[in-house]
Design an enzyme around this catalytic site. Structure first.
Site, short mmCIF file in Angstrom:
data_model
loop_
_atom_site.label_atom_id
_atom_site.label_comp_id
_atom_site.label_asym_id
_atom_site.label_seq_id
_atom_site.Cartn_x
_atom_site.Cartn_y
_atom_site.Cartn_z
N HIS A 92 -101.63 24.15 -60.23
CA HIS A 92 -100.52 23.58 -59.46
C HIS A 92 -99.92 24.67 -58.57
O HIS A 92 -99.73 25.80 -59.02
CB HIS A 92 -99.46 23.04 -60.43
CG HIS A 92 -98.33 22.39 -59.72
ND1 HIS A 92 -98.43 21.13 -59.15
CD2 HIS A 92 -97.07 22.82 -59.44
CE1 HIS A 92 -97.29 20.83 -58.56
NE2 HIS A 92 -96.45 21.84 -58.72
N ARG A 125 -104.67 1.70 -66.43
CA ARG A 125 -104.87 3.15 -66.35
C ARG A 125 -105.76 3.61 -67.50
O ARG A 125 -106.60 4.49 -67.34
CB ARG A 125 -103.51 3.88 -66.44
CG ARG A 125 -102.71 3.79 -65.17
CD ARG A 125 -101.37 4.48 -65.35
NE ARG A 125 -101.50 5.90 -65.65
CZ ARG A 125 -100.60 6.61 -66.33
NH1 ARG A 125 -99.52 6.05 -66.79
NH2 ARG A 125 -100.80 7.90 -66.55
C1 GRF Z 1 -104.11 22.82 -54.64
O1 GRF Z 1 -102.98 23.35 -53.99
C2 GRF Z 1 -103.83 22.62 -56.10
O2 GRF Z 1 -102.96 23.57 -56.64
C3 GRF Z 1 -103.20 21.26 -56.11
O3 GRF Z 1 -103.90 20.53 -55.14
C4 GRF Z 1 -104.44 21.41 -54.18
C5 GRF Z 1 -105.91 21.17 -54.14
O4 GRF Z 1 -106.52 21.89 -53.11
N1 GRF Z 1 -103.20 20.68 -57.42
P1 GRF Z 1 -108.11 21.91 -53.00
O5 GRF Z 1 -108.56 20.46 -52.97
O6 GRF Z 1 -108.65 22.66 -54.18
O7 GRF Z 1 -108.39 22.60 -51.70
#
Ligand code: GRF
Length: 217
Positions: A112, A68
């Site tokens: 998130h 990683r």
């Molecule tokens: C979003 O819901 C974000 O909060 C999460 O992953 C999703 C990504 O969506 N971390 P996108 O690829 O920006 O459409």
């Protein structure tokens, strides 16, 4: 204020990336997306970047031939060589190690789809429905080595309706994400975000206008 140079990390659809691009194109976010890096090939986020003439890079994690830390070192090299100052995780499905984070100290943010610390990890929307909470939302926070931990910058609340499916709720949250993430980046570009001596994020409220009224910070 000068433009901030962003590197956006993606793994999928890239609607948050698109929201950043729109905010820049509309002239209210003083930033440049220097590079978009994906850990998966053939994702829509890469098409969106290419459609806006943003350089892209696919960096796959090869479990059997790298650690990683080696992956994260390679990722940091790509971003640094593109002049990136701030790193935005926009649906990037990997946890970063200190090898990466030490290269961008307090310069990595994540979005998130829940009100953290509730429902970290995958499918936060389904987790919220399963639990039966009445409100959820989205959070932008600084990234540390945990999963969806790190100091919270701002949150926005989204209501849950009686018959919501996971996808209906996810769409309602995403719409709010597309407001929250560029708004926080705008604060960063304006130098409005500081960390106090307890490690909490302080946003300078001076001059923040009504557009941000659905955002708590
Ligand atoms: C979003 O819901 C974000 O909060 C999460 O992953 C999703 C990504 O969506 N971390 P996108 O690829 O920006 O459409």
């Amino acid at each position: 204020m000068s433009k901030i140079n962003l590197g956006v990390l993606v793994s999928g659809t890239g609607t948050n990336l698109q929201a950043i691009i729109h905010a820049i194109d509309d002239g209210w976010l003083n930033a440049n997306v220097n590079v978009v890096v994906s850990n998966r090939s053939n994702v829509l986020a890469l098409d969106r970047a290419r459609g806006s003439n943003i350089p892209t890079k696919v960096l796959k994690y090869k479990k059997n031939s790298m650690t990683r830390e080696e992956y994260d070192a390679a990722l940091a090299t790509v971003l640094k060589s593109s002049g990136v100052e701030w790193v935005v995780l926009a649906g990037f499905m990997r946890i970063l190690t200190p090898t990466f984070l030490n290269e961008f100290p307090m310069r990595v943010i994540n979005i998130h789809p829940s009100l953290l610390p509730s429902f970290p990890g995958v499918d936060a929307q389904q987790q919220a429905l399963n639990y039966g909470v009445r409100v959820t939302g989205c959070t932008v926070h600084f990234v540390d080595e945990g999963m969806d931990t790190g100091p919270i910058i701002a949150q926005s609340v989204v209501s849950i309706h009686r018959n919501d499916t996971r996808d209906v709720l996810a769409k309602r949250i995403l719409e709010r994400e597309h407001l929250l993430l560029p708004t926080v980046l705008n604060w960063i570009a304006d130098g409005k975000i500081n960390i106090d001596d307890k490690g909490k994020v302080c946003v300078d409220r001076h001059d923040i206008d009504g557009k941000d009224c659905e955002i708590f910070y």
